[in-house]
Scaffold this active site. Structure first.
Site, short mmCIF file in Angstrom:
data_model
loop_
_atom_site.label_atom_id
_atom_site.label_comp_id
_atom_site.label_asym_id
_atom_site.label_seq_id
_atom_site.Cartn_x
_atom_site.Cartn_y
_atom_site.Cartn_z
N HIS A 20 39.60 46.46 29.41
CA HIS A 20 38.18 46.76 29.68
C HIS A 20 37.95 48.27 29.69
CE1 HIS A 20 38.14 42.82 32.16
NE2 HIS A 20 37.46 42.58 31.04
N LYS A 44 31.79 29.71 38.52
CA LYS A 44 33.16 30.21 38.59
C LYS A 44 33.49 30.67 40.00
CE LYS A 44 33.90 31.73 33.86
NZ LYS A 44 34.29 32.87 33.02
N ARG A 93 39.46 40.66 21.35
CA ARG A 93 40.88 40.57 21.02
C ARG A 93 40.94 39.70 19.78
NH1 ARG A 93 42.26 38.36 26.88
NH2 ARG A 93 40.38 37.28 26.27
N SER A 131 42.54 38.46 32.45
CA SER A 131 42.55 38.34 33.91
C SER A 131 43.53 37.28 34.37
CB SER A 131 41.15 38.01 34.41
OG SER A 131 40.30 39.09 34.17
#
Length: 166
Positions: A20, A44, A93, A131
């Site tokens: 990030h 979440k 990515r 993460s």
């Protein structure tokens, strides 16, 4: 046409990673103002609460004079509009994010054709960082040097504390 070029980089940043931060560094050089939008997703269960994520992102982005941090819930395009911006920055990515980010870009374009998405490809050393990966490493490794390969050093104490209580 505005002379000030503001871009918005949204994400959960739970926690902020070196990947990030690399995208933030590059985007901050491209735009006059870069707003980091920390998303709140009620579906979440984040590792860090919103105020903790804001504090961590503000701490690691302090060296960037043109970066501001804010919080949003709801659609990212609505937040971009609220920030008076027309550019959304997304880090991708190559092997894991391309299809999903393309789908999101198309949906965002239908929601607001005036918002452009700028993709910044993750640097090779960060293409595997996520993460979930760093949470796994933090839960089984006591070596802060290993964590420092994935998150800014300022994040490590907070991550260690949360993993103990999680």
């Amino acid at each position: 046409m505005p002379t000030q070029r503001t871009a918005v980089y949204t994400g959960s940043f739970d926690p902020i990673t070196l990947g990030h931060l690399h995208i933030i560094d590059r985007a901050a050089k491209l735009f006059d103002t870069l707003v980091i939008g920390i998303g709140i997703n009620a579906d979440k269960r984040p590792l860090f609460d919103t105020s903790q994520r804001v504090a961590l992102v503000e701490t690691v982005t302090r060296p960037f004079e043109n970066v501001v941090v804010d919080v949003f819930s709801g659609l990212a395009v609505d937040f971009v509009r609220k920030m008076n911006a027309h550019i959304m920055v997304r880090g991708i990515r190559p092997l894991t994010d391309t299809a999903g980010e393309f789908t999101m870009m198309m949906a965002n374009h239908q929601l607001d054709p005036g918002i452009e998405t700028v993709f910044l490809m993750a640097d090779e050393q960060y293409t595997h960082v996520s993460s979930s990966l760093l949470k796994q490493i933090a839960s089984v490794s006591d070596d802060d040097g290993q964590l420092a390969k994935f998150v800014p050093s300022q994040v490590i104490p907070a991550l260690r504390a949360r993993m103990k209580n999680h």
